[in-house]
Design a protein around this motif. Structure first.
Motif, mmCIF file in Angstrom:
data_model
loop_
_atom_site.group_PDB
_atom_site.id
_atom_site.type_symbol
_atom_site.label_atom_id
_atom_site.label_comp_id
_atom_site.label_asym_id
_atom_site.label_seq_id
_atom_site.Cartn_x
_atom_site.Cartn_y
_atom_site.Cartn_z
ATOM 1 N N CYS A 119 -9.644 12.897 1.827
ATOM 2 C CA CYS A 119 -9.461 11.481 2.182
ATOM 3 C C CYS A 119 -10.746 10.692 1.937
ATOM 4 N N ASP B 68 0.838 -1.190 0.000
ATOM 5 C CA ASP B 68 0.000 0.000 0.000
ATOM 6 C C ASP B 68 0.879 1.248 0.000
ATOM 7 N N LEU C 87 -3.515 6.363 -3.145
ATOM 8 C CA LEU C 87 -2.990 6.225 -1.790
ATOM 9 C C LEU C 87 -3.954 5.414 -0.939
ATOM 10 N N ALA C 88 -3.403 4.697 0.038
ATOM 11 C CA ALA C 88 -4.231 3.992 1.023
ATOM 12 C C ALA C 88 -4.355 4.786 2.310
ATOM 13 N N VAL D 186 -9.090 7.197 1.305
ATOM 14 C CA VAL D 186 -7.796 7.219 2.005
ATOM 15 C C VAL D 186 -8.037 7.260 3.515
ATOM 16 N N ASN E 30 -11.358 10.086 -1.743
ATOM 17 C CA ASN E 30 -10.365 9.250 -2.415
ATOM 18 C C ASN E 30 -10.135 7.902 -1.736
ATOM 19 N N VAL F 176 1.272 5.020 1.451
ATOM 20 C CA VAL F 176 0.833 5.919 2.518
ATOM 21 C C VAL F 176 1.659 7.195 2.444
#
Length: 403
Positions: free
Chosen positions: A198, A119, A170-171, A203, A201, A121
């Motif tokens: 976030c 992932d 992104l995670a 996230v 998306n 981050v």
């Protein structure tokens, strides 16, 4: 012939330079040298009196200090939930509170529960190096966001959009407000924009709020302690600690506010990794939430504020530039500017300052592998008198070097 043994690739992380500096400080002091350390992010006053008294009573009693539940004793989880009601007006179920072995333990548990190997981050650079190092050790790809003075060293949705365009989805996003090493904070509007980004998306936000309460707001500030991410969105994780505001660094006690979809995983991981947080620390920490303990902590913050004001008043004299505004925490982060002349980088400057003047600072390379070669971090948690003397020595060191 013995076959060679391997060290795990995940262990190949950058060591935290401040620990080596602290060891050199100890060595010099053992030699009888007068050394002022402005390295560690550690309040000098220690725990509130009631917490220490409770700990003394616990250890002098015949109580068996046995394992507790993995996420902490119920009374402490309830007390932490009550703290969020007091400071932010937030109603939080104690079942969403995970007590951990310091905030470091919280980061480990949350990163394990929220992110898979591979992932991506994101986190701001400059930033606290342990975020990056823990994530890398867990096989997570770290995306460093170049957050400079123009965004007050904090990420923005535009910076995140650019990161996604370059690196892919992104995670997670790790956000710190107040941040280490810069002390900068995001406003309510800025945090709202980040939480919306976030959510849009997919996230997971991990909000490091361990310096909440150590802030220097204007008299009419709406959010004097800082804005808690859970005021805006409860899909993220909030991480905090007893270490900073309450001055309990060595007690190794922190917590995470964990959303419903992660709490079972964090509970299971906690039981396997650490069994439980330290039992006596948990029991003593209940007294951190009484009125006297809050008053003592606020008095310590007032002293930090006085020391911060002095540091800011000396910047022009030192000749340092591009300084972060230090909205909160107890750090001052700046570019050495002309003071760097004659040194290869800030690491060499800090080494010479320590050996020649007996002042320990942390080079910026610990926090920023790209731009940190010219910056330093000063911790003013050591107290007003220590900081005043340290800056006097630093000024003399720089004048001597120029002559």
């Amino acid at each position: 012939m013995r076959k060679p043994l391997a060290v795990a690739r995940r262990a190949n992380v950058q060591p935290f330079a401040v620990m080596d500096i602290l060891q050199r400080v100890a060595d010099l002091r053992a030699q009888g040298r007068s050394v002022i350390s402005l390295c560690a992010g550690e309040p000098s006053g220690g725990a509130p009196l009631a917490v220490s008294a409770r700990a003394a009573a616990l250890h002098s009693s015949s109580m068996a200090l046995t394992y507790t539940p993995p996420l902490g004793i119920t009374a402490l989880r309830q007390a932490i939930a009550g703290h969020y009601k007091r400071w932010y007006g937030l109603e939080i179920a104690s079942g969403n509170v995970a007590v951990t072995t310091g905030s470091s333990g919280a980061f480990m548990l949350v990163f394990l529960a929220a992110f898979n190997p591979g992932d991506k981050v994101a986190l701001a650079r400059p930033g606290y190096p342990a975020y990056k190092n823990i994530l890398k050790a867990l096989g997570v790809e770290v995306i460093e966001l170049d957050a400079g003075a123009d965004t007050r060293f904090q990420p923005t949705p535009a910076i995140l959009d650019a990161a996604v365009a370059q690196h892919g989805p992104l995670a997670g996003l790790v956000l710190a407000s107040p941040a280490n090493p810069t002390g900068t904070m995001v406003s309510r509007a800025e945090l709202s924009a980040l939480t919306r980004w976030c959510a849009d998306n997919g996230v997971r936000l991990v909000s490091d709020e361990i310096y909440h309460g150590i802030t220097y707001p204007l008299p009419d500030a709406v959010d004097p302690q800082g804005v808690c991410a859970w005021e805006l969105d409860r899909a993220g994780v909030v991480i905090s600690s007893f270490s900073k505001y309450w001055g309990m660094t060595g007690w190794r006690l922190g917590w995470a506010i964990v959303p419903d979809d992660l709490i079972q995983a964090v509970d299971a991981l906690a039981g396997n990794i650490a069994l439980c947080p330290p039992a006596p620390a948990q029991m003593a920490a209940l007294d951190a939430f009484n009125e006297q303990s809050y008053a003592e902590a606020d008095a310590a913050v007032a002293e930090f504020s006085r020391t911060r004001d002095y540091v800011l008043s000396q910047v022009a004299e030192l000749g340092w530039v591009d300084a972060a505004p230090a909205d909160g925490a107890f750090y001052f982060y700046a570019n050495l500017g002309p003071a760097l002349a004659g040194f290869a980088d800030s690491g060499h400057y800090c080494a010479a300052l320590l050996e020649e003047a007996g002042v320990a600072l942390v080079p910026g390379s610990d926090f920023d592998g790209v731009g940190g070669r010219s910056t330093v971090r000063l911790s003013f948690a050591a107290g007003y008198d220590a900081v005043r003397e340290a800056l006097a020595r630093t000024g003399e060191f720089q004048r001597t070097r120029r002559s």
